[in-house]
Scaffold this motif. Structure first.
Motif, short mmCIF file in Angstrom:
data_model
loop_
_atom_site.label_atom_id
_atom_site.label_comp_id
_atom_site.label_asym_id
_atom_site.label_seq_id
_atom_site.Cartn_x
_atom_site.Cartn_y
_atom_site.Cartn_z
N LEU A 64 52.39 -3.63 -16.85
CA LEU A 64 53.22 -2.42 -16.80
C LEU A 64 52.91 -1.50 -17.97
O LEU A 64 52.70 -0.29 -17.79
CB LEU A 64 54.70 -2.81 -16.79
N ASN A 65 52.83 -2.05 -19.17
CA ASN A 65 52.55 -1.24 -20.35
C ASN A 65 51.11 -0.73 -20.37
O ASN A 65 50.85 0.38 -20.83
CB ASN A 65 52.86 -2.02 -21.62
N MET A 66 50.17 -1.55 -19.89
CA MET A 66 48.77 -1.10 -19.82
C MET A 66 48.63 0.07 -18.85
O MET A 66 47.94 1.04 -19.13
CB MET A 66 47.86 -2.24 -19.39
N LYS A 67 49.31 -0.02 -17.72
CA LYS A 67 49.28 1.07 -16.74
C LYS A 67 49.86 2.34 -17.35
O LYS A 67 49.32 3.44 -17.16
CB LYS A 67 50.08 0.69 -15.49
N HIS A 68 50.95 2.18 -18.07
CA HIS A 68 51.59 3.33 -18.71
C HIS A 68 50.65 3.97 -19.73
O HIS A 68 50.52 5.20 -19.78
CB HIS A 68 52.90 2.89 -19.37
N LYS A 69 49.98 3.15 -20.54
CA LYS A 69 49.03 3.66 -21.54
C LYS A 69 47.90 4.43 -20.87
O LYS A 69 47.49 5.49 -21.35
CB LYS A 69 48.42 2.51 -22.35
N LEU A 70 47.35 3.89 -19.77
CA LEU A 70 46.27 4.58 -19.06
C LEU A 70 46.76 5.90 -18.48
O LEU A 70 46.04 6.91 -18.51
CB LEU A 70 45.69 3.69 -17.96
N SER A 71 47.99 5.92 -17.97
CA SER A 71 48.55 7.16 -17.43
C SER A 71 48.72 8.20 -18.53
O SER A 71 48.41 9.39 -18.32
CB SER A 71 49.90 6.89 -16.77
N LEU A 72 49.19 7.78 -19.68
CA LEU A 72 49.33 8.72 -20.81
C LEU A 72 47.97 9.23 -21.27
O LEU A 72 47.81 10.41 -21.57
CB LEU A 72 50.04 8.03 -21.98
N TRP A 73 46.98 8.34 -21.31
CA TRP A 73 45.63 8.72 -21.74
C TRP A 73 45.07 9.81 -20.83
O TRP A 73 44.59 10.83 -21.32
CB TRP A 73 44.71 7.49 -21.72
N ILE A 74 45.15 9.62 -19.52
CA ILE A 74 44.57 10.61 -18.61
C ILE A 74 45.38 11.90 -18.63
O ILE A 74 44.82 12.99 -18.50
CB ILE A 74 44.39 10.04 -17.18
N ALA A 75 46.69 11.80 -18.81
CA ALA A 75 47.53 13.01 -18.87
C ALA A 75 47.10 13.89 -20.03
O ALA A 75 47.12 15.13 -19.93
CB ALA A 75 49.00 12.63 -18.99
N LYS A 76 46.68 13.28 -21.14
CA LYS A 76 46.23 14.05 -22.30
C LYS A 76 44.83 14.63 -22.10
O LYS A 76 44.47 15.59 -22.76
CB LYS A 76 46.25 13.17 -23.55
N GLN A 77 44.04 14.05 -21.18
CA GLN A 77 42.68 14.52 -20.93
C GLN A 77 42.65 15.67 -19.94
O GLN A 77 41.71 16.47 -19.95
CB GLN A 77 41.81 13.38 -20.38
N LEU A 78 43.65 15.75 -19.09
CA LEU A 78 43.68 16.78 -18.05
C LEU A 78 44.09 18.13 -18.63
O LEU A 78 44.87 18.18 -19.59
CB LEU A 78 44.65 16.38 -16.94
N PRO A 79 43.60 19.23 -18.04
CA PRO A 79 44.05 20.55 -18.49
C PRO A 79 45.54 20.76 -18.21
O PRO A 79 46.10 20.14 -17.30
CB PRO A 79 43.19 21.53 -17.68
N ASP A 80 46.17 21.59 -18.99
CA ASP A 80 47.62 21.81 -18.87
C ASP A 80 48.06 22.27 -17.48
O ASP A 80 49.17 21.98 -17.06
CB ASP A 80 48.10 22.83 -19.91
N ASP A 81 47.19 22.97 -16.77
CA ASP A 81 47.58 23.50 -15.45
C ASP A 81 47.19 22.57 -14.30
O ASP A 81 47.26 22.96 -13.13
CB ASP A 81 46.96 24.88 -15.25
N HIS A 82 46.82 21.34 -14.58
CA HIS A 82 46.43 20.39 -13.54
C HIS A 82 47.65 20.06 -12.68
O HIS A 82 48.75 19.87 -13.21
CB HIS A 82 45.85 19.12 -14.17
N PRO A 83 47.50 19.97 -11.35
CA PRO A 83 48.63 19.70 -10.46
C PRO A 83 49.39 18.39 -10.75
O PRO A 83 50.60 18.31 -10.51
CB PRO A 83 48.00 19.62 -9.07
N LEU A 84 48.71 17.39 -11.26
CA LEU A 84 49.39 16.12 -11.56
C LEU A 84 50.35 16.22 -12.74
O LEU A 84 51.21 15.37 -12.91
CB LEU A 84 48.37 15.01 -11.84
N LEU A 85 50.22 17.25 -13.54
CA LEU A 85 51.08 17.40 -14.70
C LEU A 85 52.28 18.28 -14.44
O LEU A 85 53.09 18.52 -15.34
CB LEU A 85 50.26 17.97 -15.88
N LYS A 86 52.40 18.78 -13.24
CA LYS A 86 53.53 19.68 -12.90
C LYS A 86 54.67 18.92 -12.29
O LYS A 86 54.59 17.89 -11.77
CB LYS A 86 53.05 20.77 -11.96
#
Length: 86
Positions: A64-86
């Protein structure tokens, strides 16, 4: 641990991007028989080894925590206007 919006979709994207990163680093790609659990743990350990994410405390290392860390990692790599971040 605070759940982030679209965490499932972000995790899927993290696995996709993480696999490409691993291949560029010289690792073989995941096979069809590899489970999502194996992919998450392998990518987490690779990113920690390369110092791209902070490691979890030893008593906090679980799927659970590893999945959360990977999700946070990719969220920081994506541009601010990416649809997954809205």
């Amino acid at each position: 641990m605070k759940k982030i919006k679209n965490e499932g979709a972000l995790l899927k994207k993290a696995i996709e991007i993480g696999e490409k990163y691993a291949i560029n680093r010289g690792f073989k790609s995941f096979g069809g028989a590899d489970s999502a659990k194996e992919k998450v743990e392998s990518l987490y350990r690779l990113l920690v080894h390369d110092k791209l994410i902070q490691p979890l405390a030893k008593d906090q290392e679980n799927q659970l925590n590893m999945k959360h860390k990977l999700s946070l990692w990719i969220a920081k790599q994506l541009p601010d206007d990416h649809p997954l971040l809205k």
